[in-house]
Design an enzyme around this catalytic site. Structure first.
Site, PDB file in Angstrom:
ATOM      1  N   HIS A  17      -0.685   4.111 -11.928  1.00  0.00           N
ATOM      2  CA  HIS A  17      -0.292   4.333 -10.536  1.00  0.00           C
ATOM      3  C   HIS A  17       1.161   3.885 -10.301  1.00  0.00           C
ATOM      4  O   HIS A  17       1.452   3.083  -9.408  1.00  0.00           O
ATOM      5  CB  HIS A  17      -1.253   3.569  -9.591  1.00  0.00           C
ATOM      6  CG  HIS A  17      -1.211   4.050  -8.171  1.00  0.00           C
ATOM      7  ND1 HIS A  17      -2.293   3.942  -7.320  1.00  0.00           N
ATOM      8  CD2 HIS A  17      -0.230   4.613  -7.431  1.00  0.00           C
ATOM      9  CE1 HIS A  17      -1.984   4.419  -6.131  1.00  0.00           C
ATOM     10  NE2 HIS A  17      -0.725   4.829  -6.177  1.00  0.00           N
ATOM     11  N   ASP A  63      -1.992   9.518 -13.438  1.00  0.00           N
ATOM     12  CA  ASP A  63      -1.290   8.305 -12.985  1.00  0.00           C
ATOM     13  C   ASP A  63      -2.218   7.478 -12.105  1.00  0.00           C
ATOM     14  O   ASP A  63      -1.990   6.291 -11.923  1.00  0.00           O
ATOM     15  CB  ASP A  63      -0.025   8.691 -12.198  1.00  0.00           C
ATOM     16  CG  ASP A  63       0.707   7.472 -11.649  1.00  0.00           C
ATOM     17  OD1 ASP A  63       1.034   6.574 -12.456  1.00  0.00           O
ATOM     18  OD2 ASP A  63       0.919   7.396 -10.421  1.00  0.00           O
ATOM     19  N   ARG A  94      -4.202  10.376  -5.523  1.00  0.00           N
ATOM     20  CA  ARG A  94      -5.184   9.296  -5.460  1.00  0.00           C
ATOM     21  C   ARG A  94      -6.285   9.599  -6.463  1.00  0.00           C
ATOM     22  O   ARG A  94      -6.725  10.749  -6.594  1.00  0.00           O
ATOM     23  CB  ARG A  94      -5.783   9.158  -4.049  1.00  0.00           C
ATOM     24  CG  ARG A  94      -4.842   8.500  -3.030  1.00  0.00           C
ATOM     25  CD  ARG A  94      -4.648   7.002  -3.301  1.00  0.00           C
ATOM     26  NE  ARG A  94      -3.771   6.336  -2.346  1.00  0.00           N
ATOM     27  CZ  ARG A  94      -2.459   6.153  -2.489  1.00  0.00           C
ATOM     28  NH1 ARG A  94      -1.837   6.600  -3.562  1.00  0.00           N
ATOM     29  NH2 ARG A  94      -1.760   5.514  -1.576  1.00  0.00           N
ATOM     30  N   THR A 143       4.438   2.330   1.859  1.00  0.00           N
ATOM     31  CA  THR A 143       3.875   3.366   0.997  1.00  0.00           C
ATOM     32  C   THR A 143       3.779   4.684   1.769  1.00  0.00           C
ATOM     33  O   THR A 143       3.841   4.704   2.998  1.00  0.00           O
ATOM     34  CB  THR A 143       2.450   2.982   0.564  1.00  0.00           C
ATOM     35  OG1 THR A 143       1.654   2.749   1.736  1.00  0.00           O
ATOM     36  CG2 THR A 143       2.448   1.746  -0.302  1.00  0.00           C
ATOM     37  N   GLU A 177      -9.568   2.122  -9.421  1.00  0.00           N
ATOM     38  CA  GLU A 177      -8.452   1.208  -9.729  1.00  0.00           C
ATOM     39  C   GLU A 177      -8.764  -0.163  -9.129  1.00  0.00           C
ATOM     40  O   GLU A 177      -9.332  -0.234  -8.046  1.00  0.00           O
ATOM     41  CB  GLU A 177      -7.148   1.740  -9.098  1.00  0.00           C
ATOM     42  CG  GLU A 177      -6.619   2.993  -9.744  1.00  0.00           C
ATOM     43  CD  GLU A 177      -5.334   3.496  -9.057  1.00  0.00           C
ATOM     44  OE1 GLU A 177      -4.694   2.737  -8.321  1.00  0.00           O
ATOM     45  OE2 GLU A 177      -4.996   4.665  -9.278  1.00  0.00           O
TER      46      GLU A 177
HETATM   47  N1  LIG Z   1       0.995   7.985  -7.591  1.00  0.00           N
HETATM   48  C1  LIG Z   1       1.812   7.480  -6.698  1.00  0.00           C
HETATM   49  O1  LIG Z   1       2.532   6.554  -6.991  1.00  0.00           O
HETATM   50  C2  LIG Z   1       1.895   8.083  -5.324  1.00  0.00           C
HETATM   51  C3  LIG Z   1       3.116   8.018  -4.651  1.00  0.00           C
HETATM   52  C4  LIG Z   1       3.204   8.590  -3.385  1.00  0.00           C
HETATM   53  C5  LIG Z   1       2.096   9.187  -2.794  1.00  0.00           C
HETATM   54  N2  LIG Z   1       0.912   9.207  -3.466  1.00  0.00           N
HETATM   55  C6  LIG Z   1      -0.272   9.852  -2.867  1.00  0.00           C
HETATM   56  O2  LIG Z   1       0.051  11.229  -2.686  1.00  0.00           O
HETATM   57  C7  LIG Z   1      -0.411  11.641  -1.412  1.00  0.00           C
HETATM   58  C8  LIG Z   1       0.460  12.783  -0.920  1.00  0.00           C
HETATM   59  O3  LIG Z   1       1.762  12.308  -0.641  1.00  0.00           O
HETATM   60  P1  LIG Z   1       2.787  13.188   0.205  1.00  0.00           P
HETATM   61  O4  LIG Z   1       4.005  12.385   0.415  1.00  0.00           O
HETATM   62  O5  LIG Z   1       2.957  14.503  -0.431  1.00  0.00           O
HETATM   63  O6  LIG Z   1       1.988  13.317   1.549  1.00  0.00           O
HETATM   64  P2  LIG Z   1       2.230  14.364   2.708  1.00  0.00           P
HETATM   65  O7  LIG Z   1       1.423  13.891   3.859  1.00  0.00           O
HETATM   66  O8  LIG Z   1       3.679  14.612   2.890  1.00  0.00           O
HETATM   67  O9  LIG Z   1       1.578  15.714   2.120  1.00  0.00           O
HETATM   68  C9  LIG Z   1       0.221  15.842   1.825  1.00  0.00           C
HETATM   69  C10 LIG Z   1      -0.151  17.299   2.040  1.00  0.00           C
HETATM   70  O10 LIG Z   1      -1.494  17.496   1.603  1.00  0.00           O
HETATM   71  C11 LIG Z   1      -2.036  18.489   2.447  1.00  0.00           C
HETATM   72  N3  LIG Z   1      -3.493  18.490   2.344  1.00  0.00           N
HETATM   73  C12 LIG Z   1      -4.387  17.671   2.928  1.00  0.00           C
HETATM   74  N4  LIG Z   1      -5.641  18.008   2.564  1.00  0.00           N
HETATM   75  C13 LIG Z   1      -5.521  19.058   1.713  1.00  0.00           C
HETATM   76  C14 LIG Z   1      -6.454  19.837   0.983  1.00  0.00           C
HETATM   77  N5  LIG Z   1      -7.780  19.635   1.050  1.00  0.00           N
HETATM   78  N6  LIG Z   1      -5.986  20.816   0.188  1.00  0.00           N
HETATM   79  C15 LIG Z   1      -4.648  21.069   0.093  1.00  0.00           C
HETATM   80  N7  LIG Z   1      -3.726  20.374   0.789  1.00  0.00           N
HETATM   81  C16 LIG Z   1      -4.158  19.372   1.576  1.00  0.00           C
HETATM   82  C17 LIG Z   1      -1.515  18.156   3.821  1.00  0.00           C
HETATM   83  O11 LIG Z   1      -1.580  19.257   4.696  1.00  0.00           O
HETATM   84  C18 LIG Z   1      -0.092  17.734   3.500  1.00  0.00           C
HETATM   85  O12 LIG Z   1       0.825  18.790   3.646  1.00  0.00           O
HETATM   86  C19 LIG Z   1      -0.324  10.385  -0.538  1.00  0.00           C
HETATM   87  O13 LIG Z   1      -1.236  10.442   0.533  1.00  0.00           O
HETATM   88  C20 LIG Z   1      -0.666   9.287  -1.513  1.00  0.00           C
HETATM   89  O14 LIG Z   1      -2.050   9.061  -1.495  1.00  0.00           O
HETATM   90  C21 LIG Z   1       0.791   8.670  -4.719  1.00  0.00           C
HETATM   91  O1  LIG Z   2       1.159   5.930  -1.444  1.00  0.00           O
HETATM   92  C1  LIG Z   2       2.112   5.505  -2.104  1.00  0.00           C
HETATM   93  O2  LIG Z   2       3.273   5.411  -1.637  1.00  0.00           O
HETATM   94  C2  LIG Z   2       1.921   5.128  -3.553  1.00  0.00           C
HETATM   95  O3  LIG Z   2       0.611   5.319  -3.941  1.00  0.00           O
HETATM   96  C3  LIG Z   2       2.450   3.752  -3.837  1.00  0.00           C
HETATM   97  O4  LIG Z   2       3.655   3.901  -4.536  1.00  0.00           O
HETATM   98  C4  LIG Z   2       1.515   2.932  -4.660  1.00  0.00           C
HETATM   99  O5  LIG Z   2       2.102   1.705  -4.968  1.00  0.00           O
HETATM  100  P1  LIG Z   2       1.505   0.317  -4.433  1.00  0.00           P
HETATM  101  O6  LIG Z   2       1.514   0.397  -2.961  1.00  0.00           O
HETATM  102  O7  LIG Z   2       0.095   0.200  -4.904  1.00  0.00           O
HETATM  103  O8  LIG Z   2       2.421  -0.723  -4.975  1.00  0.00           O
END
Ligand SMILES: NC(=O)c1ccc[n+]([C@@H]2O[C@H](COP(=O)([O-])OP(=O)(O)OC[C@H]3O[C@@H](n4cnc5c(N)ncnc54)[C@H](O)[C@@H]3O)[C@@H](O)[C@H]2O)c1
Ligand SMILES: O=C(O)[C@H](O)[C@H](O)COP(=O)(O)O
Length: 375
Positions: free
Chosen positions: A254, A232, A209, A67, A237
């Site tokens: 999600h 999403d 999140r 992830t 959750e």
């Molecule tokens: N819904 C899903 O299926 C899914 C999928 C992938 C990731 N995610 C979530 O999304 C998050 C972000 O993913 P990513 O790949 O972009 O991560 P990433 O680490 O590449 O980017 C996150 C960015 O957020 C910034 N940040 C941290 N605190 C902040 C704040 N208070 N205000 C503004 N910016 C801030 C960081 O500096 C960083 O550049 C992951 O940590 C994960 O929790 C969810």
């Molecule tokens: O952080 C991530 O990569 C995503 O939230 C991830 O896709 C969530 O999927 P899960 O690990 O719950 O299957």
């Protein structure tokens, strides 16, 4: 070696069988007893990896999470035990970018609004936020980036303050990790006060999140002054606030990162890292595992209208299907997790090749900003 793995991880057998016996388990309910004799532990975001889970295991050689988010991992504990850890940064960023882009097109269609004149505020400009920005830039949609951490680190892109973002954005989309400490903690970043400060009618999308948005505050706001919302991810959750679901425009469990490419790349990145840790060569290929590019004949103009673009996006991934199903199952016990477990992996735009009815190639995917072979 024994490898204990989350059952929701595609291509585990193809990639890891050479290492030893694979035991697939429900990630959310993994117990200390089940992992006690594991040499390798591969999880996704629903397994809390901490002392409680690992205290009975004295032989663990590697922990991987397929992830992007790693808030479920106690990094200090793994370091204290000298256990190598890897996650999969960026693995499903394109998937999230495409999800958000599809969601914007659906909202624009529902409210008969044009995206062209809107300013989209992206909170968090890392992998997923940048993937959203790329899609929007390809269509000339104005974006504002808020990421004080990257700004401090000297990232050359232009950033705005949170105040400017709230004052100017017509859409706010969230792409930050969940953090609880420090000047830029993200827990309840969007709370009752911020909801009041957003422009009236500003759209809100959360695909990072659940806890980044105070869900109770959002519920109260939507009851009195509804505005377009896509969620999403949810606080609590797999049990989202039941009253909140009917009040949001698009609701999914999600799965923004659940493209086949995104999930597969997560597994593959762990395979590469485990090979390094075990000092063995990584000779398997992800491309060889993924199903072939698929082809479709559509009649499209070279520069599709918003309606045509929506039709194309729905053809690749119809977000409304997930939304409809989620509304039916979210209150059923295990409904949230079962929908995720049985989710039909969507393909990313990169897996699609389109030709017009007359056989000519369609160029609109490059316009979308998605990479990939267009035939
Ligand atoms: N819904 C899903 O299926 C899914 C999928 C992938 C990731 N995610 C979530 O999304 C998050 C972000 O993913 P990513 O790949 O972009 O991560 P990433 O680490 O590449 O980017 C996150 C960015 O957020 C910034 N940040 C941290 N605190 C902040 C704040 N208070 N205000 C503004 N910016 C801030 C960081 O500096 C960083 O550049 C992951 O940590 C994960 O929790 C969810
Ligand atoms: O952080 C991530 O990569 C995503 O939230 C991830 O896709 C969530 O999927 P899960 O690990 O719950 O299957």
């Amino acid at each position: 070696m024994k490898l204990v793995v989350d059952e929701n991880m595609p291509y585990v057998r193809e990639l890891f069988s050479d290492f030893g016996e694979i035991v697939s388990l429900n990630g959310r309910h993994m117990t200390a007893e089940q992992v006690a004799d594991a040499d390798v532990l591969l999880v996704r975001s629903v397994t809390k990896v901490n002392q409680a889970l690992l205290a009975q295991n004295s032989k663990l050689k590697f922990v991987g999470s397929a992830t992007i988010g790693t808030d479920h991992i106690d990094h200090d504990y793994l370091t204290s035990r000298d256990i190598p850890f890897a996650s999969a940064p960026g693995c499903n960023a394109t998937s999230v970018g495409e999800y958000v882009f599809n969601a914007l097109l659906e909202l624009a269609d529902k409210y008969q609004a044009s995206l062209a004149g809107k300013t989209v505020g992206i909170v968090g400009a890392g992998n997923t936020g940048s993937a959203v920005a790329k899609c929007l830039a390809a269509w000339g949609i104005n974006t504002l980036l808020y990421d004080p951490l990257l700004a401090q680190q000297g990232d050359p892109r232009e950033f705005v303050s949170f105040d400017t973002l709230l004052a100017e954005a017509d859409v706010i989309t969230l792409h930050v990790p969940i953090t609880h400490e420090g000047a830029f903690a993200t827990h309840h970043l969007i709370d009752a006060t911020v909801l009041e400060r957003m422009k009236p009618g500003c759209w809100l999308i959360n695909a990072c999140r659940g806890e980044v948005v105070d869900n109770l505050a959002l519920l109260n706001k939507l009851k009195t002054a509804p505005f377009p919302v896509v969620l999403d991810v949810w606080e609590g959750e797999p049990k989202p606030l039941a009253e909140l679901v009917p009040l949001v425009d698009i609701a999914t469990p999600h799965i923004a990162g659940y493209s086949l490419e995104g999930k597969a790349l997560g597994t593959f990145m762990l395979y590469q890292r485990l090979c390094e840790v075990m000092n063995t060569s990584a000779d398997k290929s992800l491309t060889a595992l993924l199903p072939a590019t698929w082809y479709q004949t559509l009649t499209l103009n070279q520069l599709p209208s918003a309606a045509e673009l929506l039709r194309l996006c729905r053809f690749v991934y119809d977000l409304r299907d997930d939304d409809r199903q989620f509304r039916k199952i979210h209150q059923i016990p295990d409904g949230f997790d079962n929908m995720r477990k049985n989710h039909r992996h969507r393909r990313e735009f990169s897996a699609l090749a389109l030709v017009n009815a007359d056989g000519s190639e369609v160029d609109c995917l490059s316009k979308l900003g998605f990479s990939g072979v267009i035939r």
